[in-house]
Design a protein around this motif. Structure first.
Motif, mmCIF file in Angstrom:
data_model
loop_
_atom_site.group_PDB
_atom_site.id
_atom_site.type_symbol
_atom_site.label_atom_id
_atom_site.label_comp_id
_atom_site.label_asym_id
_atom_site.label_seq_id
_atom_site.Cartn_x
_atom_site.Cartn_y
_atom_site.Cartn_z
ATOM 1 N N LYS A 33 60.151 35.183 45.584
ATOM 2 C CA LYS A 33 59.721 34.116 44.735
ATOM 3 C C LYS A 33 58.959 32.870 45.396
ATOM 4 C CE LYS A 33 63.339 31.540 42.962
ATOM 5 N NZ LYS A 33 64.192 30.605 42.522
ATOM 6 N N GLY A 34 58.086 32.491 44.545
ATOM 7 C CA GLY A 34 57.135 31.768 44.632
ATOM 8 C C GLY A 34 56.128 31.927 44.151
ATOM 9 N N GLU A 35 55.477 33.928 44.742
ATOM 10 C CA GLU A 35 54.473 34.051 45.774
ATOM 11 C C GLU A 35 53.518 34.154 44.146
ATOM 12 O OE1 GLU A 35 53.989 36.996 48.575
ATOM 13 O OE2 GLU A 35 55.327 37.534 47.396
ATOM 14 N N PHE A 36 52.326 34.092 44.609
ATOM 15 C CA PHE A 36 51.027 33.844 43.597
ATOM 16 C C PHE A 36 50.503 35.486 44.339
ATOM 17 C CE2 PHE A 36 48.201 31.848 40.732
ATOM 18 C CZ PHE A 36 47.322 33.079 40.462
ATOM 19 N N VAL A 37 50.268 36.521 43.491
ATOM 20 C CA VAL A 37 49.868 37.997 43.699
ATOM 21 C C VAL A 37 49.131 38.104 43.310
ATOM 22 C CG1 VAL A 37 49.994 39.931 44.383
ATOM 23 C CG2 VAL A 37 51.636 38.256 45.273
ATOM 24 N N SER A 38 47.376 38.564 43.169
ATOM 25 C CA SER A 38 46.206 39.195 42.296
ATOM 26 C C SER A 38 46.266 40.719 42.668
ATOM 27 C CB SER A 38 45.248 38.743 43.049
ATOM 28 O OG SER A 38 44.991 36.888 42.351
ATOM 29 N N ILE A 39 46.224 41.472 41.720
ATOM 30 C CA ILE A 39 45.561 43.012 41.302
ATOM 31 C C ILE A 39 44.878 43.569 40.981
ATOM 32 C CG2 ILE A 39 46.627 45.194 40.748
ATOM 33 C CD1 ILE A 39 49.696 43.753 40.308
ATOM 34 N N ILE A 40 43.553 44.121 42.171
ATOM 35 C CA ILE A 40 42.405 43.764 41.910
ATOM 36 C C ILE A 40 42.292 45.715 42.136
ATOM 37 C CG2 ILE A 40 41.931 43.246 44.371
ATOM 38 C CD1 ILE A 40 39.510 41.699 42.557
ATOM 39 N N GLY A 41 40.885 45.941 41.574
ATOM 40 C CA GLY A 41 40.422 47.007 41.654
ATOM 41 C C GLY A 41 39.290 47.244 39.986
ATOM 42 N N HIS A 42 38.897 48.725 40.200
ATOM 43 C CA HIS A 42 37.596 49.314 39.826
ATOM 44 C C HIS A 42 38.268 49.107 38.136
ATOM 45 C CE1 HIS A 42 34.549 49.390 42.099
ATOM 46 N NE2 HIS A 42 35.501 49.648 43.382
ATOM 47 N N SER A 43 37.490 49.371 36.764
ATOM 48 C CA SER A 43 38.119 49.928 35.918
ATOM 49 C C SER A 43 38.681 50.788 35.755
ATOM 50 C CB SER A 43 36.539 49.661 34.474
ATOM 51 O OG SER A 43 36.682 48.418 34.784
ATOM 52 N N GLY A 44 40.359 51.663 34.742
ATOM 53 C CA GLY A 44 40.630 52.349 34.981
ATOM 54 C C GLY A 44 41.454 52.884 36.116
ATOM 55 N N CYS A 45 41.735 51.827 36.945
ATOM 56 C CA CYS A 45 42.496 51.716 38.191
ATOM 57 C C CYS A 45 44.195 52.136 38.057
ATOM 58 C CB CYS A 45 42.352 50.707 39.119
ATOM 59 S SG CYS A 45 42.460 49.382 39.274
ATOM 60 N N GLY A 46 44.708 51.271 36.753
ATOM 61 C CA GLY A 46 45.830 50.773 36.324
ATOM 62 C C GLY A 46 46.245 49.520 37.195
ATOM 63 N N LYS A 47 45.278 49.017 36.929
ATOM 64 C CA LYS A 47 46.199 47.536 36.600
ATOM 65 C C LYS A 47 46.950 46.779 35.843
ATOM 66 C CE LYS A 47 42.170 46.025 37.585
ATOM 67 N NZ LYS A 47 41.062 46.162 37.397
ATOM 68 N N SER A 48 46.423 47.073 34.527
ATOM 69 C CA SER A 48 46.685 46.533 33.336
ATOM 70 C C SER A 48 48.652 47.539 33.360
ATOM 71 C CB SER A 48 45.723 46.384 32.211
ATOM 72 O OG SER A 48 45.005 45.333 32.081
ATOM 73 N N THR A 49 48.382 48.748 33.483
ATOM 74 C CA THR A 49 49.634 49.097 33.215
ATOM 75 C C THR A 49 50.611 49.021 34.260
ATOM 76 O OG1 THR A 49 48.169 51.815 32.793
ATOM 77 C CG2 THR A 49 50.584 51.352 33.051
ATOM 78 N N LEU A 50 50.146 48.352 34.888
ATOM 79 C CA LEU A 50 51.083 48.296 35.967
ATOM 80 C C LEU A 50 51.774 47.138 35.355
ATOM 81 C CD1 LEU A 50 52.731 48.447 39.092
ATOM 82 C CD2 LEU A 50 50.864 46.957 39.801
#
Length: 265
Positions: A33-50
């Motif tokens: 709770k209260g964390e700021f987490v970024s998800i990064i990776g190349h296109s097609g790695c499923g970031k938006s799906t996650l």
């Protein structure tokens, strides 16, 4: 102690025309709770799906997403999403766009006066109270994104999900909005998860950076802690050793992954 948000051994497959594509494979992550987490990776790695799985916009193929120990399997106001496209309704004013969300979430829970006050409080939070009577066509792209953030925050979500929210903006506007998000996070102490392609943005804003392997069947490759004290000043960080070391670690991960893909082609 139970995690605030738990992504528990998630798999996600899509099937089209009889062809099955494995997008995510065995993704496990806990977020406090209260964390700021970024998800990064190349296109097609499923970031938006996650992100969509966390939002409940897409169902998992196996595994589970748990928010405060309750399984996520549908959209809900406790998980508000800000997309790259602001998605404001063009025929409504700034005030009316935010009020639409407030009326839906707080129907029967707040009086009309309380709802009006809540809309203005959230517009003020993103410094858009002065534009309350303007329509989307009358304000800039950065201002539209501020309204989109205000609308999301007005739902009082447990988690704010940001899907490349600044990707379509010019560099200066992007920097101003990054600073605004940092200020909001500091004031509200809310949990934020952001998808980004921008390494500097990830290091500036995040407590942790989740680095995804390349798809298909993408998984979490590394998770980097960013031990930089808050509040953070982008100018001061330009020569900060911890910032530079964190930035180098992310760039190295992404570069190695890109080189691996090129070698396989």
């Amino acid at each position: 102690m139970n995690a605030y948000l738990k992504i528990d051994h998630i798999d996600k497959d899509f099937e089209r025309a009889g062809t099955r594509t494995e997008v995510l494979k065995d993704v496990t992550l806990t977020i406090d709770k209260g964390e700021f987490v970024s998800i990064i990776g190349h296109s097609g790695c499923g970031k938006s799906t996650l992100l969509n799985l966390i939002a409940g916009l897409t169902r998992v193929s196996s595994g589970a997403v748990l928010l405060e120990n309750v399984e996520v399997n549908a959209p809900g106001p406790e998980r508000a999403v800000v997309f790259q496209n602001h998605s404001l309704l063009p025929w409504l004013t700034v005030y009316e766009n935010v009020n639409l969300a407030v009326n839906k979430v707080f129907a029967g829970r707040k009086s009309k006066a309380e709802k009006q006050d809540w809309v203005m409080r959230n517009l003020d939070l993103v410094q858009m109270a002065h534009a309350r009577d303007k329509r989307p066509a009358e304000i800039s792209g950065g201002m539209k994104q501020r309204v989109g953030i205000a609308r999301a925050l007005a739902m009082e979500p447990k988690i704010l999900l940001l899907d490349e929210p600044f990707g379509a903006l010019d560099a200066l506007t992007r920097a101003h909005l990054q600073d605004a998000v940092m200020e909001i996070h500091a004031r509200l102490g809310n949990t934020m998860i952001m998808i980004t392609h921008d390494v500097d943005e990830a290091v500036l804003l995040s407590d942790r950076i989740v680095m995804m392997t390349n798809g298909p069947a993408a998984k979490i490759g590394e998770v980097l802690d960013v031990p930089i004290p808050r509040p953070r000043d982008r100018i001061a960080l330009a020569s900060d050793r911890t910032y530079l070391k964190s930035r180098e670690a992310v760039l190295k991960f992404l570069y190695e992954r890109h080189r691996f893909v090129e070698a396989a082609e």
